[in-house]
Design a protein around this motif. Sequence first.
Motif, PDB file in Angstrom:
ATOM      1  N   LYS A 101       0.832  -1.199   0.000  1.00 37.63           N
ATOM      2  CA  LYS A 101       0.000   0.000   0.000  1.00 37.63           C
ATOM      3  C   LYS A 101       0.869   1.253   0.000  1.00 37.63           C
ATOM      4  O   LYS A 101       1.871   1.330   0.720  1.00 37.63           O
ATOM      5  N   PRO A 102       0.479   2.247  -0.772  1.00 42.13           N
ATOM      6  CA  PRO A 102       1.253   3.488  -0.832  1.00 42.13           C
ATOM      7  C   PRO A 102       0.980   4.380   0.369  1.00 42.13           C
ATOM      8  O   PRO A 102      -0.009   4.208   1.088  1.00 42.13           O
ATOM      9  N   LEU A 103       1.866   5.362   0.559  1.00 36.92           N
ATOM     10  CA  LEU A 103       1.664   6.366   1.592  1.00 36.92           C
ATOM     11  C   LEU A 103       0.723   7.445   1.071  1.00 36.92           C
ATOM     12  O   LEU A 103       1.026   8.126   0.096  1.00 36.92           O
ATOM     13  N   GLU A 104      -0.401   7.599   1.716  1.00 41.40           N
ATOM     14  CA  GLU A 104      -1.382   8.598   1.279  1.00 41.40           C
ATOM     15  C   GLU A 104      -0.808  10.011   1.356  1.00 41.40           C
ATOM     16  O   GLU A 104      -1.077  10.850   0.489  1.00 41.40           O
ATOM     17  N   ALA A 105       0.000  10.287   2.376  1.00 39.95           N
ATOM     18  CA  ALA A 105       0.567  11.628   2.514  1.00 39.95           C
ATOM     19  C   ALA A 105       1.457  11.969   1.316  1.00 39.95           C
ATOM     20  O   ALA A 105       1.460  13.112   0.835  1.00 39.95           O
ATOM     21  N   GLY A 106       2.206  10.989   0.832  1.00 36.93           N
ATOM     22  CA  GLY A 106       3.050  11.216  -0.332  1.00 36.93           C
ATOM     23  C   GLY A 106       2.237  11.464  -1.583  1.00 36.93           C
ATOM     24  O   GLY A 106       2.519  12.384  -2.364  1.00 36.93           O
ATOM     25  N   LEU A 107       1.221  10.643  -1.784  1.00 33.91           N
ATOM     26  CA  LEU A 107       0.341  10.838  -2.937  1.00 33.91           C
ATOM     27  C   LEU A 107      -0.339  12.204  -2.893  1.00 33.91           C
ATOM     28  O   LEU A 107      -0.475  12.881  -3.915  1.00 33.91           O
ATOM     29  N   LYS A 108      -0.735  12.610  -1.713  1.00 32.34           N
ATOM     30  CA  LYS A 108      -1.427  13.887  -1.560  1.00 32.34           C
ATOM     31  C   LYS A 108      -0.506  15.056  -1.888  1.00 32.34           C
ATOM     32  O   LYS A 108      -0.945  16.056  -2.478  1.00 32.34           O
ATOM     33  N   PHE A 109       0.759  14.957  -1.511  1.00 32.26           N
ATOM     34  CA  PHE A 109       1.691  16.033  -1.829  1.00 32.26           C
ATOM     35  C   PHE A 109       1.735  16.286  -3.326  1.00 32.26           C
ATOM     36  O   PHE A 109       1.653  17.442  -3.777  1.00 32.26           O
ATOM     37  N   TYR A 110       1.848  15.232  -4.124  1.00 28.15           N
ATOM     38  CA  TYR A 110       1.906  15.434  -5.572  1.00 28.15           C
ATOM     39  C   TYR A 110       0.558  15.863  -6.143  1.00 28.15           C
ATOM     40  O   TYR A 110       0.512  16.611  -7.123  1.00 28.15           O
ATOM     41  N   ASP A 111      -0.541  15.430  -5.522  1.00 32.80           N
ATOM     42  CA  ASP A 111      -1.850  15.986  -5.886  1.00 32.80           C
ATOM     43  C   ASP A 111      -1.816  17.506  -5.771  1.00 32.80           C
ATOM     44  O   ASP A 111      -2.281  18.238  -6.661  1.00 32.80           O
ATOM     45  N   ASN A 112      -1.284  17.979  -4.656  1.00 34.58           N
ATOM     46  CA  ASN A 112      -1.230  19.421  -4.413  1.00 34.58           C
ATOM     47  C   ASN A 112      -0.362  20.131  -5.452  1.00 34.58           C
ATOM     48  O   ASN A 112      -0.708  21.215  -5.934  1.00 34.58           O
ATOM     49  N   VAL A 113       0.761  19.517  -5.790  1.00 37.39           N
ATOM     50  CA  VAL A 113       1.654  20.110  -6.785  1.00 37.39           C
ATOM     51  C   VAL A 113       0.963  20.187  -8.148  1.00 37.39           C
ATOM     52  O   VAL A 113       0.976  21.230  -8.820  1.00 37.39           O
ATOM     53  N   PHE A 114       0.335  19.094  -8.552  1.00 36.40           N
ATOM     54  CA  PHE A 114      -0.334  19.083  -9.862  1.00 36.40           C
ATOM     55  C   PHE A 114      -1.507  20.052  -9.896  1.00 36.40           C
ATOM     56  O   PHE A 114      -1.759  20.703 -10.919  1.00 36.40           O
ATOM     57  N   ASP A 115      -2.203  20.170  -8.789  1.00 35.23           N
ATOM     58  CA  ASP A 115      -3.315  21.125  -8.735  1.00 35.23           C
ATOM     59  C   ASP A 115      -2.805  22.559  -8.847  1.00 35.23           C
ATOM     60  O   ASP A 115      -3.438  23.415  -9.488  1.00 35.23           O
ATOM     61  N   GLU A 116      -1.675  22.821  -8.218  1.00 39.58           N
ATOM     62  CA  GLU A 116      -1.089  24.166  -8.291  1.00 39.58           C
ATOM     63  C   GLU A 116      -0.634  24.478  -9.717  1.00 39.58           C
ATOM     64  O   GLU A 116      -0.829  25.594 -10.212  1.00 39.58           O
ATOM     65  N   LEU A 117      -0.048  23.511 -10.384  1.00 41.24           N
ATOM     66  CA  LEU A 117       0.357  23.703 -11.774  1.00 41.24           C
ATOM     67  C   LEU A 117      -0.856  23.957 -12.664  1.00 41.24           C
ATOM     68  O   LEU A 117      -0.837  24.836 -13.538  1.00 41.24           O
ATOM     69  N   LYS A 118      -1.915  23.205 -12.428  1.00 38.74           N
ATOM     70  CA  LYS A 118      -3.127  23.370 -13.230  1.00 38.74           C
ATOM     71  C   LYS A 118      -3.709  24.767 -13.067  1.00 38.74           C
ATOM     72  O   LYS A 118      -4.270  25.336 -14.016  1.00 38.74           O
ATOM     73  N   LYS A 119      -3.576  25.328 -11.886  1.00 43.83           N
ATOM     74  CA  LYS A 119      -4.098  26.668 -11.624  1.00 43.83           C
ATOM     75  C   LYS A 119      -3.505  27.696 -12.596  1.00 43.83           C
ATOM     76  O   LYS A 119      -4.160  28.668 -12.976  1.00 43.83           O
ATOM     77  N   TYR A 120      -2.264  27.430 -13.030  1.00 44.15           N
ATOM     78  CA  TYR A 120      -1.580  28.339 -13.953  1.00 44.15           C
ATOM     79  C   TYR A 120      -1.518  27.792 -15.385  1.00 44.15           C
ATOM     80  O   TYR A 120      -0.784  28.317 -16.224  1.00 44.15           O
ATOM     81  N   ASN A 121      -2.271  26.731 -15.629  1.00 45.45           N
ATOM     82  CA  ASN A 121      -2.282  26.094 -16.959  1.00 45.45           C
ATOM     83  C   ASN A 121      -0.894  25.619 -17.390  1.00 45.45           C
ATOM     84  O   ASN A 121      -0.510  25.741 -18.559  1.00 45.45           O
ATOM     85  N   ILE A 122      -0.134  25.100 -16.431  1.00 42.52           N
ATOM     86  CA  ILE A 122       1.186  24.535 -16.709  1.00 42.52           C
ATOM     87  C   ILE A 122       1.073  23.015 -16.731  1.00 42.52           C
ATOM     88  O   ILE A 122       0.532  22.410 -15.801  1.00 42.52           O
ATOM     89  N   GLU A 123       1.568  22.417 -17.787  1.00 44.64           N
ATOM     90  CA  GLU A 123       1.503  20.960 -17.955  1.00 44.64           C
ATOM     91  C   GLU A 123       2.677  20.302 -17.219  1.00 44.64           C
ATOM     92  O   GLU A 123       3.834  20.662 -17.440  1.00 44.64           O
ATOM     93  N   PRO A 124       2.426  19.355 -16.316  1.00 48.07           N
ATOM     94  CA  PRO A 124       3.556  18.639 -15.724  1.00 48.07           C
ATOM     95  C   PRO A 124       4.137  17.604 -16.687  1.00 48.07           C
ATOM     96  O   PRO A 124       3.401  16.970 -17.442  1.00 48.07           O
ATOM     97  N   LEU A 125       5.451  17.500 -16.679  1.00 50.21           N
ATOM     98  CA  LEU A 125       6.167  16.437 -17.376  1.00 50.21           C
ATOM     99  C   LEU A 125       6.877  15.652 -16.287  1.00 50.21           C
ATOM    100  O   LEU A 125       7.826  16.154 -15.670  1.00 50.21           O
ATOM    101  N   VAL A 126       6.408  14.433 -16.024  1.00 53.48           N
ATOM    102  CA  VAL A 126       6.827  13.702 -14.832  1.00 53.48           C
ATOM    103  C   VAL A 126       7.808  12.582 -15.175  1.00 53.48           C
ATOM    104  O   VAL A 126       7.492  11.686 -15.966  1.00 53.48           O
ATOM    105  N   THR A 127       8.983  12.645 -14.570  1.00 53.41           N
ATOM    106  CA  THR A 127       9.924  11.534 -14.631  1.00 53.41           C
ATOM    107  C   THR A 127       9.594  10.591 -13.480  1.00 53.41           C
ATOM    108  O   THR A 127       9.567  11.001 -12.321  1.00 53.41           O
ATOM    109  N   ILE A 128       9.346   9.343 -13.825  1.00 56.44           N
ATOM    110  CA  ILE A 128       8.898   8.377 -12.814  1.00 56.44           C
ATOM    111  C   ILE A 128      10.038   7.954 -11.906  1.00 56.44           C
ATOM    112  O   ILE A 128       9.853   7.788 -10.701  1.00 56.44           O
ATOM    113  N   SER A 129      11.228   7.772 -12.472  1.00 52.39           N
ATOM    114  CA  SER A 129      12.392   7.399 -11.665  1.00 52.39           C
ATOM    115  C   SER A 129      13.578   8.250 -12.100  1.00 52.39           C
ATOM    116  O   SER A 129      14.093   8.099 -13.198  1.00 52.39           O
TER     117      SER A 129
END
Length: 478
Positions: A101-129
Amino acid sequence: MSILRKDFLWGGATAANQYEGAWDVDGKGASISDHCTNGSHTSPKRVTINFEEGTLYPSREATDFYHHYKEDIALAAEMGFKVFRMSINWTRIFPTGMEDKPLEAGLKFYDNVFDELKKYNIEPLVTISHYEMPYALIEKYNGWEGRECINYFYHYCETIFERYKGKVKYWLTFNEINSGTQAIGSVLSTGTVKGFDGPLYEAPDKPQERYQALHHQFLASARVIKLAHEKYPDYKMGNMCIFATSYPMTCNPEDVLANQEFMRKMNWYCSDVHVRGKYPSYAKKIWDKLGVNIKMEPEDEDILKEGKVDFYTFSYYMSSCISAQADKSGDGNIIGGAPNPYLEASDWGWQIDPTGLRYALNEIYDRYEIPVMVVENGLGARDEISEDGKIHDSYRIDYLKKHIKAMIGAVQDGVDLMGYTPWGWIDVVSASTGEMAKRYGFVYVDKYDDGTGDLSRRKKDSFEWYKKVIASNGDELE
């Protein structure tokens, strides 16, 4: 009228292990980067098995994106970013890489980052590793040498693909995967350093382990790309390689052949697998020369065929010259090769070659004919705060201007170039040396090699310059 496409993805690049900090917040586990000390140009960073009291581990705080993400994204938006290259810290989601099972707190942090980027219409380009393999997987499996890592990585990707659907469109599987063809990559990428304690550049050179690990990374990449294509058709899946432009040292035909061999091993081996879905014809010669015997399962060839990338991305910093004679490696040329007498070099000995970028773009696109993106490029320099409180980095502007002109030239040559994200758009910890003195950003972060600094942000002269470049879609470079 701009030569670049109207939807050109202007932005900047970062990596969690060099930028994010908060290394043990909310249950995050230790990655290989968290085990790396600070260093300098003359005294490289070290890998330590156990954490040493009183030793600085710069990735632990880095430049603290974790607590500054809203401020930083606002700065990116002010520059006009269309895309924001970042990575997800694997151990923020799965502390050892092996949890169910993943850490919810970790997942939530990136939710917040992506939501903040969306607020400015910035597309995330995510490197997985991106150079942050869970250290627990190194201790148990010698990193990617263990085939077990494929399933752990797949589970990690299942989790983030599902969680961030509708928020992330562009994904890169592994950062600079071809660093694994070099001994230095055993620390940063393949994780094949179980039991190693010492300087980064003294990591044991074990080609059998590294190339076996690369095979497992190829399979992991292909499997998650297939997953994305089947389950998330909106996702665009890419690879990421170092492109180390090289030239024959002389017109001696032996130097030409030596350079061809270098190009195949360094620049084409990994991307041929990613883009074409199979090992290239010259792979066996590389293996035989290194005494490597890749262990493959019957299904492996089919897996590679079914997981080809949609677009090709790469980092570009320097070029070198290759000789058939004894290695003439120059200061700073961390991947080998001799200095080019026609080129200048950075403070760290990296040769500055904008024309080499144009050459690289043409070679890549001619070979693969899929969209290409430059996702790292920049000048590491010693930035100083002037008496007026500003950072006058005209040298960085000059460097980037020449490289953007080279990209425009490549587009005129026929290359389908989709975007550009200069490296370290904000100051981050150096991956190769573990220091802060080697700065790349448009934004200066008050953080120093002894760990001091209040982490405040201030714009460099290059900030306003890049803002104009983006607004003009590359037309205004002066």
